[in-house]
Motif scaffolding. Sequence first.
Motif, short mmCIF file in Angstrom:
data_model
loop_
_atom_site.label_atom_id
_atom_site.label_comp_id
_atom_site.label_asym_id
_atom_site.label_seq_id
_atom_site.Cartn_x
_atom_site.Cartn_y
_atom_site.Cartn_z
N HIS A 1 0.05 2.47 -16.93
CA HIS A 1 -0.93 3.56 -16.87
C HIS A 1 -1.81 3.53 -15.63
CE1 HIS A 1 -0.12 5.34 -20.78
NE2 HIS A 1 -0.12 4.13 -21.33
N ALA A 2 -1.58 2.62 -14.69
CA ALA A 2 -2.40 2.55 -13.49
C ALA A 2 -1.51 2.30 -12.28
CB ALA A 2 -3.43 1.43 -13.60
N THR A 3 -1.76 3.03 -11.21
CA THR A 3 -0.94 2.88 -10.01
C THR A 3 -1.00 1.46 -9.48
OG1 THR A 3 -1.30 5.21 -9.45
CG2 THR A 3 -0.54 3.77 -7.67
N ASP A 4 -2.17 0.85 -9.54
CA ASP A 4 -2.29 -0.50 -9.01
C ASP A 4 -1.70 -1.56 -9.95
OD1 ASP A 4 -4.19 -0.60 -11.02
OD2 ASP A 4 -5.91 -0.89 -9.67
N PRO B 1 4.12 7.20 -15.63
CA PRO B 1 3.64 8.58 -15.61
C PRO B 1 3.72 9.19 -14.20
CG PRO B 1 2.15 7.20 -16.86
CD PRO B 1 3.12 6.28 -16.19
N MET B 2 4.03 10.46 -14.15
CA MET B 2 4.25 11.14 -12.89
C MET B 2 3.04 11.03 -11.95
SD MET B 2 5.34 15.13 -12.62
CE MET B 2 5.82 15.93 -11.09
N ASP B 3 1.84 11.22 -12.48
CA ASP B 3 0.67 11.17 -11.62
C ASP B 3 0.43 9.77 -11.07
OD1 ASP B 3 0.08 10.47 -14.23
OD2 ASP B 3 -1.83 11.55 -14.33
N ARG B 4 0.75 8.73 -11.85
CA ARG B 4 0.56 7.36 -11.37
C ARG B 4 1.56 7.01 -10.27
NH1 ARG B 4 -3.95 8.55 -13.12
NH2 ARG B 4 -4.36 8.25 -15.35
N SER C 1 0.85 -1.19 0.00
CA SER C 1 0.00 0.00 0.00
C SER C 1 0.88 1.23 0.00
CB SER C 1 -0.93 0.01 1.22
OG SER C 1 -0.18 0.04 2.42
N GLY C 2 0.34 2.33 -0.53
CA GLY C 2 1.09 3.56 -0.60
C GLY C 2 1.12 4.09 -2.01
N HIS C 3 1.96 5.07 -2.25
CA HIS C 3 2.04 5.66 -3.59
C HIS C 3 2.76 4.70 -4.55
CE1 HIS C 3 6.23 6.65 -2.78
NE2 HIS C 3 5.88 7.44 -1.78
N GLY C 4 2.68 5.04 -5.83
CA GLY C 4 3.22 4.14 -6.85
C GLY C 4 4.70 3.89 -6.72
N GLY C 5 5.43 4.90 -6.26
CA GLY C 5 6.86 4.71 -6.07
C GLY C 5 7.16 3.64 -5.05
N ARG C 6 6.36 3.58 -3.98
CA ARG C 6 6.57 2.54 -2.96
C ARG C 6 6.32 1.16 -3.54
NH1 ARG C 6 7.91 3.32 1.60
NH2 ARG C 6 7.18 5.50 1.59
N HIS C 7 5.32 1.02 -4.38
CA HIS C 7 5.04 -0.27 -5.02
C HIS C 7 6.27 -0.74 -5.82
CE1 HIS C 7 0.38 -0.18 -4.83
NE2 HIS C 7 0.87 0.62 -3.91
N ALA C 8 6.84 0.18 -6.60
CA ALA C 8 7.98 -0.19 -7.43
C ALA C 8 9.18 -0.58 -6.59
CB ALA C 8 8.34 0.97 -8.36
#
Length: 553
Positions: A142-145, A171-174, A11-18
Amino acid sequence: MSTSPFTGRISGHGGRHAVEVARHHGIDTMFTLSGGHVFPLYDAAVQPEPTMRLLDVRHEQTAVFGAEGIGKLTRRAGMAVVTAGPGVTNVVSGIATAHFNGSPLVVVGGRAPDGRWGQGLLQELDQPPLLAPITKRAATVHATDGIAAAMDEACRLANSAHRGPVFLDMPMDRLYDQAEIELSGAGTAGGRTPDPEAVADIARLIGEAERPLFVFGSDVWIDGAERVALETAEALGIPVVTNGQGRGVLPAGHPLLATRARGAALGGADLVVVVGTPLDFRLGHGLFGGKDGAPLAKVVHVADAEAQIATHLTLAGSVSGDLSQVLRGIADAAKPSGAVEQWRSTLTEATKAAVAGDAEALASDADPIHPARIYGELNKILDDDAVVIGDGGDFVSYAGKYIEPKQPGNWLDPGPFGCLGTGLGYSIAARLARPSSQVVTLLGDGAAGFSLMDVDTLVRHKLPVVMVCGNNGIWGLEKAPMQALYGYDVVADLNPQTRYDQVVEALGGGGELVTEPEEIAPALRRAFDSGVPYLVNIATDPENVYPRKTMGV
């Protein structure tokens, strides 16, 4: 050496997922140059506590060469993160180098936000089409999840044979958006069992040959087959020529190592079994034998993946799969003929003659300095586990002739793509991956111009490396061939004795200029003892160009 798929909740922002997925795959360093498009990846690396080292550089190409160097040394994908637009376009040559080297690498590129795409945003560029031809996959998430699954697949793909780079566009927003996901760990890699009939055919060809030869290339190391390769050569008594990171599979001085007698070995063989390297210009495109009017040798190609098998010539045999399994199968089934003993003896004598013939150059007192003298002195200082990095043309060609590693995986050069500028990135990677080993980077003065600013990176991150610059004031690979073709040369000269050592000193390291052959050894010892990035800038004779029969075309 792919790792298991990621399993679990993030869980968290997309950067944490990566970052969490990358850590699962053994990535502990993020090579980068700061950019706002990828800030969430930095945040995930350091908050709430540091979980991944941030290694920031002065040019994005160094970030990719550093990450590729980690892949080459550890046999596990390194990761580079670069910002959008020019951050991505600056890494094209680095990614292409990893592609041609078969190096495991994951590159994450920032991208202008999806939410306002098409409105002329800063650094708005559809980047994957630029990189698709030189990657195993280039895609936008194209999707954070979907970031975690994409990163998981990218790491496994990069680490799976035939290894290579994967590019993910985020993408920056994702990256800034929040999501919670759970991955099930699906998608394990398939088997790589070689065809037993193909292995048996190769064993039969070896039994029929009078002058068989093994060529061991980089993938023998990358595929983890170096020990089995040595055992196979010794069990069968077949001479070996090595190249790339295959250098050292048979340590320097091994009685079966024929690399110093490469011309006699490749020219006199009647069967050449090439393992883990392409049949490209470095191996005469697979046209072996033919010495003294003899027919061309039969060629067998062994690769870690089917797509790597050569198709430009008729092969006597081929097989793909796990290289350790292939080599064990060959060792178990092959029964070399009695004629091989004479062949070994011939190459042993040729090797001795080559070594004896090199002695004068390695000890040369010529003034200006003969490049070989540098390697004569360096060989006396190098430890068995030293990592030697070559970034240059003529000067590094001499290194390829005179430096014979004692262990596999410890030689890094740009590879078949021939891209200068790899040296500083590889240096950073080597110091991180092999913290207790000597790290020596050999730079031509031309190559030094591509990446020497990243000595600043070595200094800031306290990464001592010894750099040796062969400074002959010319583009040696171009000047002599152009003179041979046209009787003159243009755009092939550099300023003689440029003080690259003072550049390193200005950036916080150490260095000195050497102009006399007897000064070489003391200068090298001072460099190794300094404990800082140190450049020994050696003025060499521009008339001593490396002898070549072809221009590699």
